[in-house]
Structure formats: C-alpha cells, structure tokens
Design an enzyme around this catalytic site. Sequence first.
Site, PDB file in Angstrom:
ATOM      1  N   LYS A 123       0.826  -1.206   0.000  1.00 25.20           N
ATOM      2  CA  LYS A 123       0.000   0.000   0.000  1.00 25.20           C
ATOM      3  C   LYS A 123       0.858   1.252   0.000  1.00 25.20           C
ATOM      4  CE  LYS A 123      -1.588   2.312   3.373  1.00 25.20           C
ATOM      5  NZ  LYS A 123      -2.158   2.792   4.646  1.00 25.20           N
ATOM      6  N   ASP A 141      -6.558   2.026   1.494  1.00 23.05           N
ATOM      7  CA  ASP A 141      -6.489   2.295   2.929  1.00 23.05           C
ATOM      8  C   ASP A 141      -7.888   2.091   3.507  1.00 23.05           C
ATOM      9  OD1 ASP A 141      -7.968   4.480   2.099  1.00 23.05           O
ATOM     10  OD2 ASP A 141      -6.574   5.986   2.886  1.00 23.05           O
TER      11      ASP A 141
END
Length: 213
Positions: A123, A141
């Site tokens: 991420k 997220d």
Amino acid sequence: MKKATKKEILEIHQLFIDRYSDAVTELEYKNAYELVVAVALSAQCTDKRVNLITPELFIKYPDPLSLANANLNDVKSLINSCSFFNNKAKNIVLMAKRVVEIYNGEIPMDEKELITLAGVGQKTANVVMIEYTGANLMAVDTHVFRVSHRLGLSDDKTAIKTEATLVKKFKNNLHALHQGMVLFGRYICKAKNPACEECFLTQYCKTKESFKV
C-alpha cells in the site's frame, strides 16, 4: 451485499474522475524521501498529525544519509505523538540505511523495489508511486476499503484483494480514483455519520448503514 453493475461501475468511475482528477495527497512533502517517510508514518495515523510531526523531523534529518545515521531514541522522541512510533522510528531509520547502501541515497521509483525498504508494504509503495509519478496503480487504505464496499464495488475481506478487484474493474485513471476515494471517504463517506446530504454518489450506495470500517 448487492454488487454494482457494469453500468454503475462506469458511471462511478466517471463521477470520481470528474470531481477528483486534480486531487493529490494531503501529506506535506518536498521530495521523494520526505514522501516515503510521511506515507510510512501515516499508517493508522492521520495525515494532519503526520504534517505536525514531519517539519521538525525533516529539519534535523533532511535526507536519507542523515536519517540513516540518526540516533534511534532521538527519532522516537521526534515522532512520539504518532501511533506505533517505536516501530515506525526503527523502520524509517532502516529504510534510510538501505536507500543509502543499495540505492546511493536516491529513493527507488519502482513499487517492487520500494517494497524492499523497511516499513514499506504494497500500500505504501503504491501510494508513493501514485503521488510522485502518477502511476496507474491503486492503493487501499481504510477509506478506500469502506467506500469500495459501500458502493458495491468489492466484497473482499482484505485490502490487497480489494485492490486487485478495483484494478480489474476500473483499469485506468487509477491514480485519480485512489486520491478521490481517499478524500471522498475522509470527508463525505465517513465511517460514522456519513455526510449523505453532500454525497454525489447516493444513488449507487448499497450499505451505508451497515459498513462502518
């Protein structure tokens, strides 16, 4: 949960692009080094908090070399208002050491190489690439995860699987979609008390009452 149709996916895609095509991260940074540190610190911590922490940190450690040689306890003291600051301090120092030793002090702009840095997962790597290079990547997220489920775009249980689903469904303009979904989730489609009266995607919403993540 009812899933979005192909027609709805195309319409949602276009509405996000129309509204957020120029969106950028709210993290404050001047270069790739500062961006990597800021994104790493932002995990389970607000961008607002990170922006309060980083100015002093970057004054004292303005580049990877200085951070690589930093006193760990000093770094901890500078970021101690951030969640999980002990681990994050260790990771950003180790990250800087690898950047100096392997990449001659330059942050590698490749997601596979970024992932080799301490504290940088998929991420974080994707967020850095999206923000710094406009790469056609997706990062998930908590905001993107929540929005994806509420709009019926994904019913995946993990962020990584949700990312793969969004990439498959949206295919292009992923950098703008990521930035847009983050801001949409942060300010409109909030976990608690979503601002439905401000929402431009109300007709596509599937689960606003039940999905709180």
